[in-house]
Scaffold this motif. Structure first.
Motif, PDB file in Angstrom:
ATOM      1  N   ALA A  57     -12.478 -41.411  -9.235  1.00 58.36           N
ATOM      2  CA  ALA A  57     -11.836 -42.717  -8.955  1.00 58.36           C
ATOM      3  C   ALA A  57     -12.771 -43.770  -9.921  1.00 58.36           C
ATOM      4  N   LYS A  58     -11.829 -44.657 -10.289  1.00 60.92           N
ATOM      5  CA  LYS A  58     -12.457 -45.902 -10.899  1.00 60.92           C
ATOM      6  C   LYS A  58     -11.859 -47.105 -10.282  1.00 60.92           C
ATOM      7  N   TYR A  59     -12.641 -48.167 -10.226  1.00 60.80           N
ATOM      8  CA  TYR A  59     -12.361 -49.633  -9.584  1.00 60.80           C
ATOM      9  C   TYR A  59     -12.319 -50.638 -10.634  1.00 60.80           C
ATOM     10  N   ALA A  60     -11.696 -51.685 -10.359  1.00 63.66           N
ATOM     11  CA  ALA A  60     -11.929 -52.902 -11.021  1.00 63.66           C
ATOM     12  C   ALA A  60     -13.352 -53.495 -10.488  1.00 63.66           C
ATOM     13  N   ASP A  61     -13.893 -54.260 -11.238  1.00 56.32           N
ATOM     14  CA  ASP A  61     -15.138 -54.796 -11.046  1.00 56.32           C
ATOM     15  C   ASP A  61     -15.121 -55.600  -9.763  1.00 56.32           C
ATOM     16  N   SER A  62     -13.980 -56.327  -9.455  1.00 58.85           N
ATOM     17  CA  SER A  62     -14.128 -57.256  -8.431  1.00 58.85           C
ATOM     18  C   SER A  62     -13.679 -56.650  -7.106  1.00 58.85           C
ATOM     19  N   LYS A  64     -15.141 -53.194  -6.393  1.00 61.36           N
ATOM     20  CA  LYS A  64     -16.276 -52.046  -6.333  1.00 61.36           C
ATOM     21  C   LYS A  64     -17.218 -52.302  -5.003  1.00 61.36           C
ATOM     22  N   GLY A  65     -17.309 -51.429  -4.419  1.00 62.66           N
ATOM     23  CA  GLY A  65     -18.352 -51.472  -3.354  1.00 62.66           C
ATOM     24  C   GLY A  65     -17.524 -52.137  -1.881  1.00 62.66           C
ATOM     25  N   ARG A  66     -16.260 -52.563  -2.263  1.00 65.89           N
ATOM     26  CA  ARG A  66     -15.385 -52.838  -0.857  1.00 65.89           C
ATOM     27  C   ARG A  66     -14.144 -52.005  -0.634  1.00 65.89           C
ATOM     28  N   PHE A  67     -13.433 -51.685  -1.742  1.00 67.62           N
ATOM     29  CA  PHE A  67     -12.232 -50.790  -1.732  1.00 67.62           C
ATOM     30  C   PHE A  67     -12.605 -49.233  -1.979  1.00 67.62           C
ATOM     31  N   THR A  68     -11.842 -48.294  -1.218  1.00 67.54           N
ATOM     32  CA  THR A  68     -11.837 -46.885  -1.818  1.00 67.54           C
ATOM     33  C   THR A  68     -10.691 -46.112  -1.827  1.00 67.54           C
ATOM     34  N   ILE A  69     -10.453 -45.620  -2.795  1.00 66.42           N
ATOM     35  CA  ILE A  69      -9.066 -44.976  -3.288  1.00 66.42           C
ATOM     36  C   ILE A  69      -9.232 -43.527  -2.809  1.00 66.42           C
TER      37      ILE A  69
END
Length: 121
Positions: A57-62, A64-69
């Motif tokens: 998984a990869k996340y936008a910096d905005s 990260k730590g809040r969303f989980t795919i």
């Protein structure tokens, strides 16, 4: 031929949570990366999170730590768990998938209809 259907959007207060789901159906030979994008009026669509068929998984910096795919390859679904939501997260969220409809076919990009997420008190 391939359809992506999102669900789970709605209105939530700041600090709250929502879980978005996306189900793929149709003539799917294989499906590689899946992801979630979001768009607000007047701005370009941006990648929120993506996940490979192997679960990387990869996340936008905005977010990260809040969303989980996450994804379920057998069910052909991808989910986005959104916690600690902020007003800045308000947008239409779109499901995306890279799909091959046949062994000898190229990889094509498919999009869902979009689901509205509104974070407001």
């Amino acid at each position: 031929q391939v359809q992506l259907v999102e669900s789970g959007g709605g209105l939530v207060q700041p600090g709250g949570s929502l879980r978005l789901s996306c189900a793929a159906s149709g003539s799917i030979f294989s499906m590689s990366a899946m992801g979630w994008y979001r768009q607000v009026p007047g701005k370009q669509r941006e990648l929120v999170a993506s996940i490979t068929s192997g679960g990387v998984a990869k996340y936008a910096d905005s977010v990260k730590g809040r969303f989980t795919i996450s994804r379920d390859n057998a069910k052909k679904t991808v989910n986005l768990q959104m916690n600690s939501l902020k007003p800045e997260d308000t947008a239409v969220y779109y499901c995306n998938a890279l799909v091959k409809v046949g062994l000898l076919k190229p990889v094509d990009d498919y999009w869902g209809q979009g689901t509205q997420v509104t974070v407001s008190s």
